[in-house]
Every structure is written in structure tokens, then in C-alpha cells.
Write a protein that holds these residues in place. Structure first.
Motif, PDB file in Angstrom:
ATOM      1  N   PHE A 101       1.391   3.090   2.299  1.00  0.00           N
ATOM      2  CA  PHE A 101       0.449   3.707   3.270  1.00  0.00           C
ATOM      3  C   PHE A 101       1.037   3.473   4.797  1.00  0.00           C
ATOM      4  O   PHE A 101       1.189   2.260   5.276  1.00  0.00           O
ATOM      5  CB  PHE A 101      -0.802   3.574   3.312  1.00  0.00           C
ATOM      6  CG  PHE A 101      -1.844   4.395   3.966  1.00  0.00           C
ATOM      7  CD1 PHE A 101      -2.134   5.983   3.551  1.00  0.00           C
ATOM      8  CD2 PHE A 101      -2.355   4.253   5.362  1.00  0.00           C
ATOM      9  CE1 PHE A 101      -2.994   6.646   4.268  1.00  0.00           C
ATOM     10  CE2 PHE A 101      -2.744   5.110   6.018  1.00  0.00           C
ATOM     11  CZ  PHE A 101      -3.258   6.323   5.430  1.00  0.00           C
TER      12      PHE A 101
ATOM     13  N   VAL B 186       1.566   3.527   8.895  1.00  0.00           N
ATOM     14  CA  VAL B 186       0.782   3.889   9.921  1.00  0.00           C
ATOM     15  C   VAL B 186       1.499   3.561  11.094  1.00  0.00           C
ATOM     16  O   VAL B 186       2.124   2.440  11.232  1.00  0.00           O
ATOM     17  CB  VAL B 186      -0.482   3.169  10.038  1.00  0.00           C
ATOM     18  CG1 VAL B 186      -1.482   3.519  11.077  1.00  0.00           C
ATOM     19  CG2 VAL B 186      -1.524   3.251   8.636  1.00  0.00           C
TER      20      VAL B 186
ATOM     21  N   ASN C 269       1.887  -0.697  10.854  1.00  0.00           N
ATOM     22  CA  ASN C 269       1.251  -1.724  10.012  1.00  0.00           C
ATOM     23  C   ASN C 269       2.302  -2.617   9.407  1.00  0.00           C
ATOM     24  O   ASN C 269       3.589  -2.325   9.124  1.00  0.00           O
ATOM     25  CB  ASN C 269       0.433  -1.081   8.881  1.00  0.00           C
ATOM     26  CG  ASN C 269       1.060  -0.059   8.110  1.00  0.00           C
ATOM     27  OD1 ASN C 269       2.076   0.706   8.496  1.00  0.00           O
ATOM     28  ND2 ASN C 269       0.768   0.329   6.849  1.00  0.00           N
TER      29      ASN C 269
ATOM     30  N   CYS D 191      -3.087  -3.876  10.992  1.00  0.00           N
ATOM     31  CA  CYS D 191      -2.996  -2.649  11.275  1.00  0.00           C
ATOM     32  C   CYS D 191      -1.982  -2.272  12.248  1.00  0.00           C
ATOM     33  O   CYS D 191      -1.709  -2.807  13.359  1.00  0.00           O
ATOM     34  CB  CYS D 191      -4.228  -2.047  11.452  1.00  0.00           C
ATOM     35  SG  CYS D 191      -5.483  -2.351   9.846  1.00  0.00           S
ATOM     36  N   ALA D 192      -1.652  -0.844  12.376  1.00  0.00           N
ATOM     37  CA  ALA D 192      -0.442  -0.388  13.417  1.00  0.00           C
ATOM     38  C   ALA D 192      -1.169  -0.516  14.809  1.00  0.00           C
ATOM     39  O   ALA D 192      -0.202  -1.005  15.797  1.00  0.00           O
ATOM     40  CB  ALA D 192      -0.141   1.079  13.008  1.00  0.00           C
ATOM     41  N   GLU D 193      -2.425   0.084  14.838  1.00  0.00           N
ATOM     42  CA  GLU D 193      -3.164  -0.064  16.384  1.00  0.00           C
ATOM     43  C   GLU D 193      -3.106  -1.537  16.924  1.00  0.00           C
ATOM     44  O   GLU D 193      -2.975  -1.745  18.068  1.00  0.00           O
ATOM     45  CB  GLU D 193      -4.378   0.935  16.280  1.00  0.00           C
ATOM     46  CG  GLU D 193      -5.474   0.538  15.394  1.00  0.00           C
ATOM     47  CD  GLU D 193      -5.114   1.201  14.008  1.00  0.00           C
ATOM     48  OE1 GLU D 193      -4.091   0.949  13.418  1.00  0.00           O
ATOM     49  OE2 GLU D 193      -5.909   2.142  13.472  1.00  0.00           O
TER      50      GLU D 193
ATOM     51  N   MET E 124      -8.316   7.957  10.164  1.00  0.00           N
ATOM     52  CA  MET E 124      -9.505   7.210  11.047  1.00  0.00           C
ATOM     53  C   MET E 124      -9.134   5.536  11.178  1.00  0.00           C
ATOM     54  O   MET E 124      -8.519   5.031  10.268  1.00  0.00           O
ATOM     55  CB  MET E 124     -10.854   7.478  10.615  1.00  0.00           C
ATOM     56  CG  MET E 124     -11.448   8.931  10.490  1.00  0.00           C
ATOM     57  SD  MET E 124     -11.242   9.723  11.931  1.00  0.00           S
ATOM     58  CE  MET E 124     -12.525   8.762  13.015  1.00  0.00           C
ATOM     59  N   PRO E 125      -9.320   5.229  12.236  1.00  0.00           N
ATOM     60  CA  PRO E 125      -8.765   3.617  12.556  1.00  0.00           C
ATOM     61  C   PRO E 125      -9.959   2.812  11.732  1.00  0.00           C
ATOM     62  O   PRO E 125     -11.210   3.406  11.609  1.00  0.00           O
ATOM     63  CB  PRO E 125      -9.243   3.335  13.750  1.00  0.00           C
ATOM     64  CG  PRO E 125      -9.875   4.546  14.689  1.00  0.00           C
ATOM     65  CD  PRO E 125      -9.457   5.738  13.596  1.00  0.00           C
ATOM     66  N   CYS E 126      -9.523   2.033  11.085  1.00  0.00           N
ATOM     67  CA  CYS E 126     -10.523   0.990  10.247  1.00  0.00           C
ATOM     68  C   CYS E 126     -11.604   0.512  11.021  1.00  0.00           C
ATOM     69  O   CYS E 126     -11.271   0.052  12.367  1.00  0.00           O
ATOM     70  CB  CYS E 126      -9.728   0.049   9.496  1.00  0.00           C
ATOM     71  SG  CYS E 126      -9.241  -1.371  10.401  1.00  0.00           S
TER      72      CYS E 126
ATOM     73  N   GLU F  95       2.519  -5.581   6.578  1.00  0.00           N
ATOM     74  CA  GLU F  95       1.896  -6.005   5.258  1.00  0.00           C
ATOM     75  C   GLU F  95       2.534  -7.595   5.060  1.00  0.00           C
ATOM     76  O   GLU F  95       3.291  -8.135   5.476  1.00  0.00           O
ATOM     77  CB  GLU F  95       1.912  -4.945   4.362  1.00  0.00           C
ATOM     78  CG  GLU F  95       0.964  -3.628   4.706  1.00  0.00           C
ATOM     79  CD  GLU F  95       0.777  -2.804   3.422  1.00  0.00           C
ATOM     80  OE1 GLU F  95       1.480  -2.869   2.343  1.00  0.00           O
ATOM     81  OE2 GLU F  95      -0.086  -1.621   3.600  1.00  0.00           O
TER      82      GLU F  95
ATOM     83  N   SER G 186       0.940  -1.338   0.133  1.00  0.00           N
ATOM     84  CA  SER G 186       0.096   0.108  -0.117  1.00  0.00           C
ATOM     85  C   SER G 186       1.190   1.114  -0.079  1.00  0.00           C
ATOM     86  O   SER G 186       0.392   2.313  -0.366  1.00  0.00           O
ATOM     87  CB  SER G 186      -0.901  -0.008   1.322  1.00  0.00           C
ATOM     88  OG  SER G 186      -0.304   0.371   2.350  1.00  0.00           O
TER      89      SER G 186
HETATM   90  N1  THU Z   1      -3.745   0.648   8.283  1.00  0.00           N
HETATM   91  C1  THU Z   1      -3.720   0.790   9.578  1.00  0.00           C
HETATM   92  O1  THU Z   1      -2.421   0.264  10.035  1.00  0.00           O
HETATM   93  N2  THU Z   1      -4.449   1.315  10.565  1.00  0.00           N
HETATM   94  C2  THU Z   1      -5.894   1.602  10.101  1.00  0.00           C
HETATM   95  O2  THU Z   1      -6.612   1.948  10.933  1.00  0.00           O
HETATM   96  C3  THU Z   1      -6.167   1.599   8.673  1.00  0.00           C
HETATM   97  C4  THU Z   1      -5.204   0.901   7.847  1.00  0.00           C
HETATM   98  C5  THU Z   1      -3.026  -0.036   7.153  1.00  0.00           C
HETATM   99  C6  THU Z   1      -3.432  -1.091   7.037  1.00  0.00           C
HETATM  100  C7  THU Z   1      -2.528  -1.261   5.501  1.00  0.00           C
HETATM  101  O3  THU Z   1      -1.411  -1.662   5.715  1.00  0.00           O
HETATM  102  C8  THU Z   1      -2.563   0.313   5.034  1.00  0.00           C
HETATM  103  O4  THU Z   1      -2.747   0.657   6.271  1.00  0.00           O
HETATM  104  C9  THU Z   1      -3.437   0.749   3.919  1.00  0.00           C
HETATM  105  O5  THU Z   1      -4.866   0.080   4.303  1.00  0.00           O
END
Ligand code: THU
Length: 160
Positions: A43, A45, A61, A72-74, A109-111, A63, A41
Motif C-alpha cells: 500500500f 502512501v 511510507n 507512515c508517509a506523513e 485518511m491519515p491513521c 516499512e 502491505s
Molecule cells: N500508512 C501511511 O503511510 N499513512 C497513513 O496514514 C496510513 C497508513 C502506511 C503504513 C503502512 O506502510 C501502509 O500504509 C499500510 O498500513
């Protein structure tokens, strides 16, 4: 002017009025961005949490080439804490993110899955968790308890 959000929260334009404790936690979460493993990603976190006993846990995070396995990171931070602390009370949880390709203009925002996991940690400790969301725009959104962004949720109550 601070941005408006459609849920209960307090918005800070920067961290200067927050306690040193929270400022430190934000710094630690931001440092976690460098540790994120996000080759797919791209992206990044970072997360950090502080317990009332003073212990701090961090996550970022993680992957995997098998995409659904990404964590996810949290959740990394929460589960690492849960693996070593028996009676915990989370005083604050910080989640931050960075999108190097297109710097974020809003907090991350947290997923939904992470909201659900945060909710279970609240149940376990019998108290809401104060969550701070930040990103690259320096704005900080403070949420007092996950129910403001996860109303009417499924929980342990439905199983008993
Ligand atoms: N991600 C998080 O770590 N926390 C979230 O609450 C939203 C998404 C990460 C998961 C994945 O590695 C990347 O962001 C893209 O979705």
C-alpha cells in the motif's frame, strides 16, 4: 456528485480550482508513491508539505520486516521537516495513497497515530494545518485543522 464525509471538510472533484501551489504539492506527493518502501502491505502512501518560508518536505511510507516499526508517509515528511527547521509554519500538508492491487475509490485518511502527530505540529506552530487528502479517484478533501478528524484529543495540555 462529490462524496459526503462525516467531518468538516471541503470536497473538490479535481484539482483544477486549487492554487498552483497546492497543485504542485499534490504532484510532489504523488511522485513520492514511487519512492514508498512497502513490500509487506504493498500500500503506497506519499506526503508533501509546504512551509510559509517556501521550503517543501516530502515523505513516503517506510516499512520493515518487523511490522510495528513501519512509519507512515506523513510522519516521515513531518519529522524530516522538524529535524531541520526550527521556527516553521506549515501552510499545507498533502497525503495521497495508491493501492496497486485495488485502486482506491476514496481518499486515504491519515491513521490515528499520524493525526496525533499532526496535532502536535499544530501546537508547535500555534496554528491549524490545512490538510489535503487525495487518492487515485482524483477527489481532494480539504481539512482546515486536524481537530475536525481528531476531536477531544490528548495533547501537551494534559501533561502540564
Ligand atoms: N500508512 C501511511 O503511510 N499513512 C497513513 O496514514 C496510513 C497508513 C502506511 C503504513 C503502512 O506502510 C501502509 O500504509 C499500510 O498500513
Amino acid at each position: 456528485m462529490a462524496r459526503k464525509y462525516d467531518f468538516d471538510c471541503e470536497v473538490f472533484e479535481n484539482s483544477s480550482t486549487l492554487s498552483k501551489e497546492v497543485q504542485n504539492l499534490i504532484q510532489l506527493a504523488k511522485e513520492q508513491l514511487d519512492m514508498a518502501y512497502a513490500p509487506y502491505s504493498k500500500f503506497l502512501v506519499g506526503a508533501s508539505l509546504l512551509l510559509t518560508n517556501g521550503n517543501i518536505y516530502k515523505g513516503c511510507n517506510q516499512e520493515n520486516a518487523s511490522y510495528p516499526l513501519c512509519l507512515c508517509a506523513e510522519r516521515v515528511a513531518l519529522f524530516s521537516m522538524g529535524a531541520v527547521e526550527k521556527d516553521f509554519e506549515i501552510k499545507a500538508l498533502v497525503i495521497t495513497a495508491s493501492n496497486p492491487a485495488k485502486p482506491l475509490q476514496v481518499v486515504c485518511m491519515p491513521c490515528g497515530a499520524c493525526r496525533q502527530v499532526i496535532q502536535e505540529f499544530e501546537q508547535r506552530q500555534g496554528k491549524p494545518i490545512t490538510v489535503y487528502l487525495t487518492s487515485e479517484n482524483n477527489e481532494i478533501v480539504k481539512i482546515e485543522g486536524i481537530s475536525s478528524i481528531l476531536p477531544s484529543s490528548f495533547s501537551i495540555q494534559h501533561l502540564i
